[in-house]
Design an enzyme around this catalytic site. Structure first.
Site: not given
Ligand code: AHR
Length: 851
Positions: A273, A585-586
């Site tokens: 990321e 994503n989550e």
């Molecule tokens: O890994 C850091 C963050 O943690 C990511 O961006 C997110 O998906 C999670 O909350």
């Protein structure tokens, strides 16, 4: 199995103790009906959610918890938002409990969730009920003192938070759709909210009559949560007490090759990321910062007065945006008989004798380009003679000395405009132009990742709809790419874009796993709406869905297709062979999410049935998003879902059976983000132990990636990370070496192992064994994680499999609080390897050819 039944027994025992010690009356003596008071407090700025107290007589009240959060608001940003103010709870005719609350002092939002048992709450809705009444967005008439009356059709009235306290009213049948809000009558207020005295304080909330068993269940819930928290709070210090009497142990281990099952051969990979300067200033090898003058104050939400189009630049120059080199890259610098200096990312690190490609878009008078060290000594120089219109110019600089804090200077004695000023090492990973920083990319590749997930994390879905990561903005000529605010508080140039990500995957022989937003932004969004209550408007969703489909065409389409052609133009006519795509994503599981997610998933499945769609089930290993995300996955038959959790090392130790009970007929799991909170050997070993459980469950867990991967020192927004770095050094953590040992020792079949430790108490949970075979090499690999302060001497008995030749024996041991160290590799006769003492706090991998 053994561990599971022990855990169950322990649980029953604990529950029994809990009931006794917390004064729950035996069944025959307990009252049938009691009163339940629902309230929230101002502690922690209203973040602690819904609390309960109970009473027999509405006079003497007993707190349950007391600050236990039975329901937390999910509205808006973590930190400043996610508050619950003045909840109103009631039970409907069907026995369902409803809770409504206000979310803050500014938004006109009515929040709602429902539950059958007050412990498990379903997804939340947040309706801006005032929207039909308020034309002027500066005007507020916020929701406070909510009251609900009626059955089936409910009337809700509330007071505005302004001094006058106007009454507003609306009706609903489902708490999702509300009739237009009206100004109500003061007489409509029935004072349904009550005040009670609890622990010497006065609280306002609602009173509901419930069976006493409901209260019992709430008490058990709070105590179980407390017990789990304490149980998970292990550390080297608590270990020293817990295992003070423990002597070195012996372990009998039987590994039977006849009892084997196929497991995923993609189990460990990496999660990339752009967080902590992982891309610009990190993996992306560009040495200059803000090369295109496109940083904006908005990148940091206007909170840093030094962050703007000129950040990282100094000298005398003007900024202009008239007739720039590209609409996506409007700003440029104009020098008039002056010098322009770029400081790179905390200085520019260069090596003596190596070649660096300098390039610039320029027009106007000739310029001199120099690399200078911190005291101004010239390390390398060149000159460029631009014409009168924009054109790209290039030169090679080769510094005389190695320094970590050089700067780049451009000077002219006339007038020159410059943009896209770039300094790139020729030595990039695999030598690609516009490539990756070699040492960092190598450290990632040395993990032997079987897949690479990108570009996030929260970056994938962004802070607000406008900030959703759009892959099309990240391909093509660099000057045409559309940089944007990175939600972690800086700028992403998109120099490292989708083409570069795919190329990196190919270089590492890792499966690409792009993750795209599910049509909603990050649940932590604070821009353009709160969290995921606001998705891409439905009228624009077709276009968004098409973007997702186009990505698959970009990766896999022939060169005759629109997007396949663009890939070929970028230098890769062969397809990238994309097999997986993550959607979401989550995310917070809301109706807004589900509608958009379903659309995207169905469209991908229809057009590209061969692609494995990876769905999302929230940011935690439990809770509403996890449950509801899984329910949608079941409903839509999603082949794989992405789970995330960051927890204490003790959680990983205590939950190594997490997947043993997973239903094998449902979606497979991609554990897309996980880490224990910390970078010590203790953390690393807890992860190593947990990974033995993941291998055992490799038939349902297909992939797993530690997160986050990279962090530049001094620019870190999230800890822990797997690899820290600065401009010239790469600093892998001890957790890194555990990932590496798994990555370089994968298997495709798991062999059943039976373990008997000479101590059958708590120590059992601290010893993990996993045996796998790898068809490609014919090797048997045994991994042994010892998270104990004593050694364990194993006696491994192999059944229906035998070693051929010597074993490669890798042991990684350090003091549990150590943050440094590396595994040590040796070669041993197989027999010795299978009986060699495992040091306290160690992880060992034994690998040999098997017959
Ligand atoms: O890994 C850091 C963050 O943690 C990511 O961006 C997110 O998906 C999670 O909350």
């Amino acid at each position: 199995m053994k561990q599971f039944s022990k855990a169950a027994l322990l649980c029953i025992l604990v529950m029994g103790l809990v009931l006794q010690s917390f004064g729950i009356a035996p069944k025959d003596k307990s009252p049938k009906k009691v009163y339940l008071f629902a309230y929230s407090t101002e502690k922690d700025k209203g973040h602690n959610g819904l609390h309960f107290a109970w009473s027999n007589d509405k006079v003497n009240w007993f707190a349950i918890g007391p600050e236990h959060s039975f329901l937390k608001s999910d509205y808006g940003r973590w930190g400043s938002e996610k508050r619950m103010l003045q909840p109103f709870m009631f039970k409907d005719d069907t026995g369902l409990y409803h809770c409504l609350w206000s979310v803050n002092e500014t938004d006109n939002v009515l929040a709602h969730a429902a539950s059958t048992d007050l412990v498990i709450w379903n997804r939340q809705t947040y309706v801006p009920v005032m929207k039909n009444m308020i034309q002027d967005t500066n005007q507020t008439a916020n929701v406070s003192d909510i009251e609900v009356t009626g059955k089936g059709t409910y009337t809700i009235n509330w007071l505005s938070m302004d001094a006058g306290g106007t009454v507003f009213t609306t009706t609903t049948n489902d708490f999702k759709n509300y009739a237009p809000t009206q100004v109500g009558l003061v007489d409509d207020r029935k004072d349904l909210r009550k005040e009670i005295t609890l622990m010497g304080e006065t609280f306002e909330g609602t009173i509901t009559e419930v069976e006493y068993s409901v209260v019992e269940n709430l008490i058990i819930t709070t105590q179980a949560a407390k017990y789990k928290n304490e149980h998970n709070r292990t550390s080297p210090e608590s270990d020293a007490k817990l295992f003070a009497e423990l002597k070195p142990l012996q372990a009998q281990i039987v590994i039977d090759a006849k009892q084997s099952k196929k497991i995923s051969n993609l189990l460990t990979g990496v999660f990339f990321e752009d967080i902590n300067y992982a891309a610009d200033g990190g993996l992306y090898a560009e040495l200059l910062q803000n090369r295109d003058f496109e940083y904006t104050p908005g990148d940091k939400e206007n909170r840093d007065k030094n962050w703007n189009h000129t950040t990282a630049w100094s000298g005398t120059f003007m900024l202009d945006s008239l007739n720039g080199i590209h609409a996506n890259n409007a700003h440029y610098a104009v020098l008039k008989n002056s010098t322009l200096i770029n400081e790179g990312f905390d200085g520019i690190a260069v090596k003596a004798g190596e070649k660096y490609d300098f390039s610039v878009f320029a027009r106007g008078a000739a310029v001199k380009v120099q690399l200078r060290d911190a005291v101004g000594t010239v390390l390398a120089e060149t000159s460029i003679k631009p014409g009168q219109s924009w054109k790209k110019y290039s030169a090679v600089l080769s510094p005389k000395r190695t320094v970590t804090n050089a700067r780049l200077e451009i000077s002219t004695t006339g007038e020159t405009a410059v943009d896209m000023v770039s300094l790139f090492p020729q030595k990039t990973y695999k030598g690609h132009k516009n490539g990756l920083r070699a040492d960092l990319a190598e450290s990632v590749a040395n993990l032997h990742p079987r897949f690479l997930r990108f570009p996030g994390g929260c970056v994938a879905h962004g802070d607000g709809i406008e900030n959703i990561y759009r892959w099309k903005n990240t391909i093509g000529p660099l000057e045409s790419r559309k940089g944007m605010r990175n939600l972690w508080g800086y700028h992403q140039s998109m120099g490292l874009g989708y083409y570069e990500y795919f190329q990196f995957c190919e270089d590492m022989d890792a499966e690409p796993v792009p993750v795209l937003a599910a049509g909603v932004p990050c649940q932590n969004s604070g821009t353009g709406g709160a969290g995921q209550q606001f998705g891409i408007p439905m009228e624009h969703m077709d276009e968004y869905v098409q973007d997702v489909l186009d990505l698959i065409e970009y990766a896999n389409g022939t060169t005759n297709t629109t997007w396949g052609k663009k890939r070929a133009e970028a230098g890769h006519p062969k397809p990238f062979n994309l097999k997986y795509i993550g959607i979401g994503n989550e995310d917070l599981i809301t109706d807004v999410f589900e509608e958009r997610y379903t659309m995207i998933v169905n469209a991908v499945r229809k057009k590209y049935p061969e692609i494995t769609v990876i769905g999302t089930v929230g940011p935690f290993f439990e809770g509403a998003d996890y449950r509801e995300g899984w329910a949608i996955a079941d409903k839509l038959n999603i082949p794989m879902v992405d789970e995330h959790y960051y927890e204490q090392p003790g959680w990983f130790i205590n939950n190594q059976n997490f997947y043993d009970s997973y239903d094998r007929s449902k979606s497979k799991v991609y554990l897309g983000e996980y880490a224990s909170w910390g970078s010590t050997m203790y953390n690393a070993l807890a992860e190593a132990l947990y990974l033995t459980g993941l291998e055992r469950n490799g038939d349902v867990v297909s992939m797993a990636s530690y997160a986050p991967l990279l962090a530049r020192e001094k620019h870190t927004q999230w800890n822990p990370d797997l690899i820290y770095f600065n401009g010239s050094e790469v600093k892998p953590t001890v957790n890194y070496y555990i990932q590496q040992l798994y990555g370089s020792n994968p298997g495709d079949a798991y062999l059943q192992s039976f373990v008997k430790l000479s101590d059958n108490n708590e120590a059992n949970k601290r010893f993990g064994v996993s045996a796998v075979t790898d068809a490609a090499t014919g090797d048997l690999i045994i991994k042994l994680a010892n998270v104990l302060p004593v050694s364990i001497t194993p006696a491994v008995e192999l059944q229906n499999i035998a070693p051929k030749g010597t074993a490669t024996y890798t042991v990684f041991t350090e003091k549990p609080d150590s943050k440094t160290g590396k595994p040590v590799v040796s070669t041993l006769p197989a027999k010795e390897a299978l009986t060699k003492e495992l040091p306290p706090y160690s992880f060992t991998v034994i690998r040999f050819k098997a017959k």
